[in-house]
Design a protein around this motif. Structure first.
Motif, mmCIF file in Angstrom:
data_model
loop_
_atom_site.group_PDB
_atom_site.id
_atom_site.type_symbol
_atom_site.label_atom_id
_atom_site.label_comp_id
_atom_site.label_asym_id
_atom_site.label_seq_id
_atom_site.Cartn_x
_atom_site.Cartn_y
_atom_site.Cartn_z
ATOM 1 N N VAL A 91 0.838 -1.206 0.000
ATOM 2 C CA VAL A 91 0.000 0.000 0.000
ATOM 3 C C VAL A 91 0.870 1.252 0.000
ATOM 4 O O VAL A 91 0.653 2.186 -0.781
ATOM 5 N N ALA A 92 1.865 1.279 0.884
ATOM 6 C CA ALA A 92 2.744 2.451 0.973
ATOM 7 C C ALA A 92 3.489 2.696 -0.327
ATOM 8 O O ALA A 92 3.694 3.843 -0.732
ATOM 9 N N ALA A 93 3.888 1.629 -0.984
ATOM 10 C CA ALA A 93 4.671 1.766 -2.210
ATOM 11 C C ALA A 93 3.809 2.089 -3.425
ATOM 12 O O ALA A 93 4.268 2.742 -4.354
ATOM 13 N N ALA A 94 2.562 1.645 -3.409
ATOM 14 C CA ALA A 94 1.709 1.816 -4.592
ATOM 15 C C ALA A 94 1.045 3.185 -4.673
ATOM 16 O O ALA A 94 0.749 3.656 -5.774
ATOM 17 N N LEU A 95 0.792 3.826 -3.556
ATOM 18 C CA LEU A 95 0.040 5.088 -3.571
ATOM 19 C C LEU A 95 0.669 6.176 -4.451
ATOM 20 O O LEU A 95 -0.030 6.753 -5.289
ATOM 21 N N PRO A 96 1.961 6.504 -4.292
ATOM 22 C CA PRO A 96 2.509 7.587 -5.131
ATOM 23 C C PRO A 96 2.452 7.285 -6.621
ATOM 24 O O PRO A 96 2.068 8.151 -7.419
ATOM 25 N N TYR A 97 2.825 6.076 -7.009
ATOM 26 C CA TYR A 97 2.820 5.733 -8.434
ATOM 27 C C TYR A 97 1.400 5.731 -8.995
ATOM 28 O O TYR A 97 1.165 6.226 -10.107
ATOM 29 N N THR A 98 0.467 5.176 -8.247
ATOM 30 C CA THR A 98 -0.920 5.126 -8.712
ATOM 31 C C THR A 98 -1.473 6.532 -8.909
ATOM 32 O O THR A 98 -2.178 6.806 -9.883
ATOM 33 N N HIS A 99 -1.127 7.442 -7.993
ATOM 34 C CA HIS A 99 -1.570 8.830 -8.149
ATOM 35 C C HIS A 99 -0.906 9.466 -9.364
ATOM 36 O O HIS A 99 -1.547 10.209 -10.112
ATOM 37 N N LYS A 100 0.360 9.163 -9.558
ATOM 38 C CA LYS A 100 1.116 9.751 -10.668
ATOM 39 C C LYS A 100 0.504 9.380 -12.019
ATOM 40 O O LYS A 100 0.434 10.216 -12.915
ATOM 41 N N VAL A 101 0.053 8.133 -12.153
ATOM 42 C CA VAL A 101 -0.526 7.689 -13.427
ATOM 43 C C VAL A 101 -2.045 7.844 -13.436
ATOM 44 O O VAL A 101 -2.703 7.370 -14.365
ATOM 45 N N ASP A 102 -2.589 8.505 -12.416
ATOM 46 C CA ASP A 102 -4.027 8.761 -12.293
ATOM 47 C C ASP A 102 -4.813 7.454 -12.320
ATOM 48 O O ASP A 102 -5.829 7.324 -13.006
ATOM 49 N N GLY A 103 -4.341 6.479 -11.551
ATOM 50 C CA GLY A 103 -4.948 5.162 -11.527
ATOM 51 C C GLY A 103 -6.010 4.959 -10.466
ATOM 52 O O GLY A 103 -6.556 3.873 -10.350
ATOM 53 N N HIS A 104 -6.296 5.992 -9.670
ATOM 54 C CA HIS A 104 -7.331 5.865 -8.651
ATOM 55 C C HIS A 104 -8.711 5.909 -9.282
ATOM 56 O O HIS A 104 -8.917 6.544 -10.320
ATOM 57 N N VAL A 105 -9.644 5.255 -8.647
ATOM 58 C CA VAL A 105 -11.015 5.240 -9.131
ATOM 59 C C VAL A 105 -11.632 6.612 -8.861
ATOM 60 O O VAL A 105 -11.510 7.159 -7.772
ATOM 61 N N GLY A 106 -12.298 7.158 -9.849
ATOM 62 C CA GLY A 106 -12.959 8.445 -9.692
ATOM 63 C C GLY A 106 -14.272 8.451 -10.454
ATOM 64 O O GLY A 106 -14.394 7.843 -11.511
ATOM 65 N N VAL A 107 -15.242 9.137 -9.911
ATOM 66 C CA VAL A 107 -16.537 9.258 -10.574
ATOM 67 C C VAL A 107 -16.574 10.633 -11.227
ATOM 68 O O VAL A 107 -16.581 11.653 -10.555
ATOM 69 N N GLU A 108 -16.572 10.638 -12.544
ATOM 70 C CA GLU A 108 -16.479 11.897 -13.282
ATOM 71 C C GLU A 108 -17.677 12.139 -14.182
ATOM 72 O O GLU A 108 -17.586 12.921 -15.128
ATOM 73 N N ILE A 109 -18.782 11.519 -13.911
ATOM 74 C CA ILE A 109 -19.943 11.658 -14.788
ATOM 75 C C ILE A 109 -20.386 13.116 -14.869
ATOM 76 O O ILE A 109 -20.581 13.660 -15.958
ATOM 77 N N LEU A 110 -20.526 13.766 -13.731
ATOM 78 C CA LEU A 110 -20.969 15.157 -13.728
ATOM 79 C C LEU A 110 -19.837 16.125 -14.036
ATOM 80 O O LEU A 110 -20.050 17.160 -14.665
ATOM 81 N N VAL A 111 -18.627 15.794 -13.597
ATOM 82 C CA VAL A 111 -17.494 16.696 -13.800
ATOM 83 C C VAL A 111 -17.201 16.881 -15.283
ATOM 84 O O VAL A 111 -16.846 17.968 -15.718
#
Length: 164
Positions: free
Chosen positions: A58-78
């Protein structure tokens, strides 16, 4: 800004490699432990080790996942908003994330210091837990700085939109 971005990329890549090694180790440990249990010879402390490895992942994956915008996001309205409004919304949500993870990072460093001073160790292996907590805190620190870098990039994009 470029120098900070390069350093963050190096840390992120380094943590990504550590996370991949931890994930592979966790997989191999679990397989060997299950086979060992079948033959009545489980690995002593395997549950603790898997927990430690999961924390490292978890500690190692967070920065890289954020860097590549790999987090789940709901953008239907945005997506229906203008580009300027999308960037403003992104700055707002990332600022909230920055505040939250900065507080979590700070508290993790304090927690690691406390358990180091008390000498707390894991139950079976008697491994000092503060090493894992410090590693998690460091990963969260890199994650927080990565969020800050993204916010600054969004502000730069917003300024470029205003000049057009």
């Amino acid at each position: 800004m470029k120098m900070i971005s390069l350093v963050l990329d190096k840390f992120s890549d380094f943590l990504k490699i550590i996370g991949a090694i931890a994930l592979t180790s966790m997989m191999l440990l679990t397989v060997v432990d299950v086979i060992g249990r079948f033959f009545k010879h489980p690995i002593f402390g395997s549950v603790e080790l898997v927990g430690f490895l999961a924390t490292i992942i978890v500690a190692a994956a967070l920065p890289y996942t954020h860097k590549v915008d790999g987090h789940v996001g709901v953008e239907i309205l945005v997506r229906l908003l203008s580009k300027k409004a999308q960037i403003c919304f992104d700055i707002f949500t990332r600022s909230l994330s920055l505040v939250l993870f900065s507080i979590i990072t700070w508290q993790m460093f304090l927690y690691a210091k406390d358990i180091r001073e008390t000498g707390e160790v894991s139950m079976n292996l008697e491994f000092p837990i503060y090493y894992i907590v410090y590693l998690l805190a460091f990963g969260l620190l890199i994650f927080s700085v990565t969020i800050l870098e993204t916010i600054l990039g969004n502000i730069k994009q917003l300024r470029e939109l205003k000049t057009k």
